[in-house]
Design a protein around this motif. Structure first.
Motif, mmCIF file in Angstrom:
data_model
loop_
_atom_site.group_PDB
_atom_site.id
_atom_site.type_symbol
_atom_site.label_atom_id
_atom_site.label_comp_id
_atom_site.label_asym_id
_atom_site.label_seq_id
_atom_site.Cartn_x
_atom_site.Cartn_y
_atom_site.Cartn_z
ATOM 1 N N ILE A 89 1.930 1.535 -2.986
ATOM 2 C CA ILE A 89 3.514 1.552 -2.137
ATOM 3 C C ILE A 89 3.735 2.027 -0.528
ATOM 4 N N PRO A 90 3.029 3.419 -0.597
ATOM 5 C CA PRO A 90 3.386 3.755 0.335
ATOM 6 C C PRO A 90 2.013 3.712 1.439
ATOM 7 N N ALA A 91 1.010 2.836 1.024
ATOM 8 C CA ALA A 91 -0.311 2.856 2.048
ATOM 9 C C ALA A 91 0.753 1.098 2.308
ATOM 10 N N ILE A 97 4.396 -0.923 9.021
ATOM 11 C CA ILE A 97 5.302 -0.157 10.283
ATOM 12 C C ILE A 97 3.987 -0.576 11.539
ATOM 13 N N PHE A 98 2.694 -0.109 10.729
ATOM 14 C CA PHE A 98 1.445 -0.073 11.889
ATOM 15 C C PHE A 98 1.324 -1.771 12.273
ATOM 16 N N ILE A 99 1.281 -2.607 11.928
ATOM 17 C CA ILE A 99 1.252 -3.955 12.386
ATOM 18 C C ILE A 99 2.379 -4.565 13.133
ATOM 19 N N LEU B 22 -7.252 3.954 3.131
ATOM 20 C CA LEU B 22 -7.365 4.659 3.497
ATOM 21 C C LEU B 22 -5.905 5.706 2.502
ATOM 22 N N ILE B 23 -5.811 4.927 2.561
ATOM 23 C CA ILE B 23 -3.909 5.565 2.211
ATOM 24 C C ILE B 23 -4.460 5.369 0.454
#
Lengths: 157, 104
Positions: A89-91, A97-99, B22-23
């Motif tokens: 979930i954090p990933a 956000i990055f996209i 990676l995360i």
């Protein structure tokens, strides 16, 4: 031109597919194999983009070096059950956000126009005449890394 | 949409896959694979834009890519040496286990 586009799309779909599989394969060994496929197809993409020397170096150094190194270290290590602790979930949140950030930036960009044919000869001339110090530094770094890696792995004896 | 933009978008996809891996994973080898994906996405962009610029910039971009590939190989070698030590000490290569600098 049509053939070029079709082969580009085929290689790109193979690249993305093998990237997903190398992250998400259940067995660790399978994901290293898919990493090898990914690296070879990226090399093919470089050759298609007119960077033949970099494509060959990619296949030699990545698929022949890094992937094989990972494969051998996996074979040497004892096989135990992986404890799957994953932070999905954090990933996914960070990726979203990055996209969003990237697409805000890309919307303003315009694609570059132009074409450069880089021959391997010109590349070698520039590399060896303008950046000789960098090559020497890289060689020193590789020697240091070789010594320190062999110390780290076999330091107990 | 021309080829440059297609490759740009697909390198974004590769970068995002690597970032997710990676995360999301704590296994050290899987994290190393994700780092390789990130580096390859960056290299792919360099070569992609080198294909579409003046010759001087293209040469410099390709040389930067060569050094980036060499450094990535070096980084994988030292990373795997560290992970073999993790296996020896803890029996698994999970990065969450490595909380001490000295041997336990």
């Amino acid at each position: 031109m049509e053939l070029y586009l079709i082969s580009l799309l085929a290689i790109l779909s193979l690249v993305v597919l093998s990237a997903i599989l190398s992250i998400e394969a259940k067995e660790l060994m399978h994901s290293v194999f898919f990493l090898g496929v990914f690296l070879v197809t990226i090399g093919a993409l470089y050759i298609l983009l007119g960077a033949e020397f970099i494509g060959v170096i990619q296949i030699l150094l990545y698929a022949g070096g890094v992937a094989v190194l990972m494969l051998f270290s996996l074979m040497l290590l004892p096989r135990r059950g992986e404890k799957e602790v994953s932070y999905r979930i954090p990933a996914i949140a960070v990726v979203m956000i990055f996209i969003a950030m990237l697409f805000l930036m890309i919307g303003k960009a315009s694609p570059p126009q132009g074409a450069a044919q880089v021959s391997t000869e010109a590349l070698a001339l520039t590399l060896l005449s303008q950046y000789p110090l960098l090559i020497i530094l890289l060689a020193l770094l590789i020697v240091v890394i070789m010594v320190s890696a062999s110390y780290l792995v076999g330091g107990e004896r | 949409m021309n080829e440059t933009m297609i490759i740009l978008y697909s390198s974004i996809i590769i970068f995002v896959i690597g970032l997710y891996g990676l995360i999301a994973h704590r296994n050290a080898i899987r994290m190393l694979i994700s780092i390789e994906l990130l580096l390859n996405a960056a290299n792919l962009n360099l070569v992609n834009f080198a294909h579409r610029t003046a010759l001087e910039n293209a040469l410099q971009a390709q040389i930067l890519t060569l050094f980036s590939i060499a450094l990535a190989a070096v980084e994988a070698a030292i990373g795997i040496a560290i992970f073999i030590n993790l296996y020896r000490i803890y029996g698994r290569a999970e990065v969450d286990l490595a909380r001490e600098l000295k041997e336990v």
